[in-house]
Design a protein around this motif. Sequence first.
Motif, PDB file in Angstrom:
ATOM      1  N   GLY A   1       0.822  -1.200   0.000  1.00  0.00           N
ATOM      2  CA  GLY A   1       0.000   0.000   0.000  1.00  0.00           C
ATOM      3  C   GLY A   1       0.850   1.241   0.000  1.00  0.00           C
ATOM      4  N   CYS A   2       0.197   2.371   0.136  1.00  0.00           N
ATOM      5  CA  CYS A   2       0.891   3.663   0.150  1.00  0.00           C
ATOM      6  C   CYS A   2       0.896   4.224   1.565  1.00  0.00           C
ATOM      7  CB  CYS A   2       0.207   4.639  -0.807  1.00  0.00           C
ATOM      8  SG  CYS A   2       0.292   4.115  -2.541  1.00  0.00           S
ATOM      9  N   ILE A   3       1.999   4.842   1.921  1.00  0.00           N
ATOM     10  CA  ILE A   3       2.195   5.359   3.273  1.00  0.00           C
ATOM     11  C   ILE A   3       1.398   6.643   3.463  1.00  0.00           C
ATOM     12  CG2 ILE A   3       3.901   6.229   4.911  1.00  0.00           C
ATOM     13  CD1 ILE A   3       5.960   4.450   3.563  1.00  0.00           C
ATOM     14  N   THR A   4       0.631   6.692   4.542  1.00  0.00           N
ATOM     15  CA  THR A   4      -0.142   7.890   4.881  1.00  0.00           C
ATOM     16  C   THR A   4       0.337   8.557   6.164  1.00  0.00           C
ATOM     17  OG1 THR A   4      -1.787   6.557   6.067  1.00  0.00           O
ATOM     18  CG2 THR A   4      -2.203   6.994   3.731  1.00  0.00           C
ATOM     19  N   GLU A   5       1.146   7.852   6.962  1.00  0.00           N
ATOM     20  CA  GLU A   5       1.614   8.421   8.232  1.00  0.00           C
ATOM     21  C   GLU A   5       2.970   7.828   8.589  1.00  0.00           C
ATOM     22  OE1 GLU A   5       0.435   8.161  12.974  1.00  0.00           O
ATOM     23  OE2 GLU A   5      -1.156   7.948  11.463  1.00  0.00           O
ATOM     24  N   VAL A   6       3.896   8.677   9.025  1.00  0.00           N
ATOM     25  CA  VAL A   6       5.225   8.253   9.471  1.00  0.00           C
ATOM     26  C   VAL A   6       5.518   8.964  10.786  1.00  0.00           C
ATOM     27  CG1 VAL A   6       7.695   8.175   8.956  1.00  0.00           C
ATOM     28  CG2 VAL A   6       6.041   7.870   7.115  1.00  0.00           C
ATOM     29  N   SER A   7       6.087   8.237  11.740  1.00  0.00           N
ATOM     30  CA  SER A   7       6.436   8.836  13.030  1.00  0.00           C
ATOM     31  C   SER A   7       7.609   9.806  12.848  1.00  0.00           C
ATOM     32  CB  SER A   7       6.814   7.745  14.033  1.00  0.00           C
ATOM     33  OG  SER A   7       7.325   8.313  15.219  1.00  0.00           O
ATOM     34  N   THR A   8       7.355  11.076  13.063  1.00  0.00           N
ATOM     35  CA  THR A   8       8.427  12.073  12.930  1.00  0.00           C
ATOM     36  C   THR A   8       9.460  11.928  14.040  1.00  0.00           C
ATOM     37  OG1 THR A   8       7.043  13.652  14.159  1.00  0.00           O
ATOM     38  CG2 THR A   8       6.920  13.703  11.742  1.00  0.00           C
ATOM     39  N   ASP A   9       9.011  11.514  15.239  1.00  0.00           N
ATOM     40  CA  ASP A   9       9.956  11.316  16.340  1.00  0.00           C
ATOM     41  C   ASP A   9      10.948  10.211  16.002  1.00  0.00           C
ATOM     42  OD1 ASP A   9       8.715  13.290  17.791  1.00  0.00           O
ATOM     43  OD2 ASP A   9       7.461  11.901  18.939  1.00  0.00           O
TER      44      ASP A   9
ATOM     45  N   ASP B   1      -2.280   3.311   3.901  1.00  0.00           N
ATOM     46  CA  ASP B   1      -3.657   3.708   3.612  1.00  0.00           C
ATOM     47  C   ASP B   1      -4.600   2.581   4.037  1.00  0.00           C
ATOM     48  OD1 ASP B   1      -6.004   4.691   2.698  1.00  0.00           O
ATOM     49  OD2 ASP B   1      -5.416   4.826   0.586  1.00  0.00           O
ATOM     50  N   ASP B   2      -5.433   2.849   5.040  1.00  0.00           N
ATOM     51  CA  ASP B   2      -6.283   1.798   5.609  1.00  0.00           C
ATOM     52  C   ASP B   2      -7.761   2.122   5.501  1.00  0.00           C
ATOM     53  OD1 ASP B   2      -6.377   3.883   7.359  1.00  0.00           O
ATOM     54  OD2 ASP B   2      -6.019   2.689   9.172  1.00  0.00           O
ATOM     55  N   ARG B   3      -8.149   2.971   4.542  1.00  0.00           N
ATOM     56  CA  ARG B   3      -9.562   3.360   4.446  1.00  0.00           C
ATOM     57  C   ARG B   3     -10.448   2.166   4.114  1.00  0.00           C
ATOM     58  NH1 ARG B   3      -8.984   8.259   0.318  1.00  0.00           N
ATOM     59  NH2 ARG B   3      -7.444   6.758  -0.489  1.00  0.00           N
ATOM     60  N   ARG B   4     -10.041   1.352   3.146  1.00  0.00           N
ATOM     61  CA  ARG B   4     -10.838   0.175   2.807  1.00  0.00           C
ATOM     62  C   ARG B   4     -10.883  -0.811   3.973  1.00  0.00           C
ATOM     63  NH1 ARG B   4     -12.239  -0.424  -2.510  1.00  0.00           N
ATOM     64  NH2 ARG B   4     -11.245   1.004  -4.003  1.00  0.00           N
ATOM     65  N   ALA B   5      -9.744  -0.978   4.643  1.00  0.00           N
ATOM     66  CA  ALA B   5      -9.695  -1.910   5.774  1.00  0.00           C
ATOM     67  C   ALA B   5     -10.587  -1.437   6.909  1.00  0.00           C
ATOM     68  CB  ALA B   5      -8.250  -2.069   6.257  1.00  0.00           C
ATOM     69  N   GLN B   6     -10.602  -0.131   7.181  1.00  0.00           N
ATOM     70  CA  GLN B   6     -11.461   0.391   8.242  1.00  0.00           C
ATOM     71  C   GLN B   6     -12.931   0.257   7.871  1.00  0.00           C
ATOM     72  OE1 GLN B   6     -10.635   1.294  11.250  1.00  0.00           O
ATOM     73  NE2 GLN B   6      -8.434   0.967  10.886  1.00  0.00           N
ATOM     74  N   LEU B   7     -13.261   0.446   6.578  1.00  0.00           N
ATOM     75  CA  LEU B   7     -14.644   0.277   6.140  1.00  0.00           C
ATOM     76  C   LEU B   7     -15.079  -1.178   6.315  1.00  0.00           C
ATOM     77  CD1 LEU B   7     -17.196   1.391   4.796  1.00  0.00           C
ATOM     78  CD2 LEU B   7     -16.140   0.913   2.562  1.00  0.00           C
ATOM     79  N   ALA B   8     -14.217  -2.114   5.925  1.00  0.00           N
ATOM     80  CA  ALA B   8     -14.537  -3.532   6.097  1.00  0.00           C
ATOM     81  C   ALA B   8     -14.687  -3.878   7.574  1.00  0.00           C
ATOM     82  CB  ALA B   8     -13.449  -4.384   5.458  1.00  0.00           C
TER      83      ALA B   8
ATOM     84  N   GLU C   1     -10.018  -6.823  11.794  1.00  0.00           N
ATOM     85  CA  GLU C   1      -9.069  -6.120  12.671  1.00  0.00           C
ATOM     86  C   GLU C   1      -7.631  -6.491  12.321  1.00  0.00           C
ATOM     87  OE1 GLU C   1     -10.346  -7.254  16.529  1.00  0.00           O
ATOM     88  OE2 GLU C   1     -11.855  -5.654  16.703  1.00  0.00           O
ATOM     89  N   LEU C   2      -7.398  -7.776  12.068  1.00  0.00           N
ATOM     90  CA  LEU C   2      -6.056  -8.212  11.697  1.00  0.00           C
ATOM     91  C   LEU C   2      -5.623  -7.578  10.373  1.00  0.00           C
ATOM     92  CD1 LEU C   2      -3.591  -9.991  12.140  1.00  0.00           C
ATOM     93  CD2 LEU C   2      -4.814 -11.867  11.039  1.00  0.00           C
ATOM     94  N   THR C   3      -6.541  -7.521   9.410  1.00  0.00           N
ATOM     95  CA  THR C   3      -6.215  -6.898   8.125  1.00  0.00           C
ATOM     96  C   THR C   3      -5.867  -5.425   8.310  1.00  0.00           C
ATOM     97  OG1 THR C   3      -7.699  -8.426   6.967  1.00  0.00           O
ATOM     98  CG2 THR C   3      -7.089  -6.413   5.823  1.00  0.00           C
TER      99      THR C   3
ATOM    100  N   LEU D   1      -2.406  -5.122   9.909  1.00  0.00           N
ATOM    101  CA  LEU D   1      -1.305  -5.406   8.991  1.00  0.00           C
ATOM    102  C   LEU D   1      -0.825  -4.152   8.267  1.00  0.00           C
ATOM    103  CD1 LEU D   1      -2.463  -8.782   7.382  1.00  0.00           C
ATOM    104  CD2 LEU D   1      -0.721  -8.447   9.135  1.00  0.00           C
ATOM    105  N   LEU D   2      -1.660  -3.142   8.222  1.00  0.00           N
ATOM    106  CA  LEU D   2      -1.300  -1.892   7.557  1.00  0.00           C
ATOM    107  C   LEU D   2      -0.554  -0.940   8.487  1.00  0.00           C
ATOM    108  CD1 LEU D   2      -4.655  -1.346   5.657  1.00  0.00           C
ATOM    109  CD2 LEU D   2      -2.504  -2.195   4.702  1.00  0.00           C
ATOM    110  N   VAL D   3      -0.272  -1.382   9.702  1.00  0.00           N
ATOM    111  CA  VAL D   3       0.436  -0.558  10.691  1.00  0.00           C
ATOM    112  C   VAL D   3       1.743  -1.261  11.056  1.00  0.00           C
ATOM    113  CG1 VAL D   3       0.351   0.504  12.974  1.00  0.00           C
ATOM    114  CG2 VAL D   3      -1.731   0.350  11.583  1.00  0.00           C
ATOM    115  N   LEU D   4       2.844  -0.534  10.979  1.00  0.00           N
ATOM    116  CA  LEU D   4       4.160  -1.069  11.359  1.00  0.00           C
ATOM    117  C   LEU D   4       4.516  -0.531  12.736  1.00  0.00           C
ATOM    118  CD1 LEU D   4       6.736  -2.648  10.575  1.00  0.00           C
ATOM    119  CD2 LEU D   4       7.638  -0.508   9.642  1.00  0.00           C
ATOM    120  N   ARG D   5       4.713  -1.448  13.700  1.00  0.00           N
ATOM    121  CA  ARG D   5       5.032  -1.069  15.076  1.00  0.00           C
ATOM    122  C   ARG D   5       6.396  -1.597  15.466  1.00  0.00           C
ATOM    123  NH1 ARG D   5       0.227   0.532  17.691  1.00  0.00           N
ATOM    124  NH2 ARG D   5      -1.667  -0.070  16.562  1.00  0.00           N
ATOM    125  N   ALA D   6       7.021  -0.944  16.443  1.00  0.00           N
ATOM    126  CA  ALA D   6       8.302  -1.411  16.974  1.00  0.00           C
ATOM    127  C   ALA D   6       8.032  -2.512  18.001  1.00  0.00           C
ATOM    128  CB  ALA D   6       9.061  -0.263  17.634  1.00  0.00           C
ATOM    129  N   PRO D   7       8.676  -3.674  17.883  1.00  0.00           N
ATOM    130  CA  PRO D   7       8.422  -4.761  18.827  1.00  0.00           C
ATOM    131  C   PRO D   7       9.045  -4.542  20.205  1.00  0.00           C
ATOM    132  CG  PRO D   7      10.096  -5.406  17.238  1.00  0.00           C
ATOM    133  CD  PRO D   7       9.598  -4.070  16.796  1.00  0.00           C
TER     134      PRO D   7
END
Length: 394
Positions: free
Chosen positions: A61-69, A86-93, A199-201, A204-210
Amino acid sequence: MTLPRMMMVGFLAGAAFPAAAEDLQYVETALLADLAPPAAETFFGTVVAKERTGLSYTAGGCITEVSTDALRSQRASAGQVLVRLDDRRAQLALRTARARLAELEGLVEERDLGIASAIADGERRQAELEFVTREHQRNSVMLGRGLINETTMDVVERRFMDAGFAADRAQEAIISARAAKRRAEIARDIGALEVDNAELTAELLVLRAPYDGVLVDFDAAVGDCVQNGGEAAQLYAPAEKSVETFFLVSRLSAMGPSGIGTGQPVGFTRVNGDVCGGTVRWVDTEADLETQYVKATLDVDGACASRLFLNEAVEVTAGHTGDGVYHVPEAAVEGEAVLSLVGQGDTVSLTPVEVLDVQGGIAAIRYTGEAALHVLLDGDASEGTRVSRVPPQG
């Protein structure tokens, strides 16, 4: 390997050739200065992360948000959102799945009401059947006595049969209502699974630090489009670093405290003079054919590791060497004392020293006093005893 401990060491000093005396005990000694280990060899190593964790995109997908910190500091905390696609379709589903689940939960409640209604109707039909049964019994008696004719009895019997059929249908309705509720519960469970999947889908569109760590090669930008499985960055814990270096085979195969092996302590010196400690974690099993160097990995103490930079060059010293360190026979420290002779009269004195290590019959000790003393190698003598270093004649 033994832990450092304070022990008593004895040294011998005095005239180079003291006068022999028949009533003095002969002891074998060695000059302390002669027991100093070879000069410490310095190896060079490179600081690396003990473990690196690759952070990859789990969806395209395409990036819509990046942590500036995270971009600015190149550091991340556990659970921090680094990149959001971009998670608009995923949020709608997801919203659709949640609405469907709410509808199915309402259907289960409706089936509960259907069961309650069927049970109430069954109770009414059963009560009616009991009433008609009693009426049928009375009319049967009256028919036997000739008080009523058969036509009247036929009507009563028809009512009795209708009431029985109605009671049976009411019980069947109860069973059917309960089956409908089970089907509604299954549909509700399927709806809950669809919500979990949505919710899982979306996740998957969010990258988090483990975990808390330092980011490497993290340069995501809003508007960039990425592929599923593409690497976003690497993450490592700043307090978990290692040093990769190479040791000579001669040092790895050396006996005693001067040798190098897994689990032994090592030291690191930075260009600014800062000194860190560590241990040998891994030694390769193959040496370079031409240079006879063997690759090794050394763990850096956590308190110091966070101050080191990746790819920083450090000096590595291994084995118990350096100023004030001597390698004496293990027998010299038995009984927690190494004896020494001091003064013109070859008198034994007990001197405290720090035992660094004991390997292969050799003990590494630290003593910062005079090196022109003689160490008692064998025999047993107490404090203040006069002994002889001259072998007895004959």
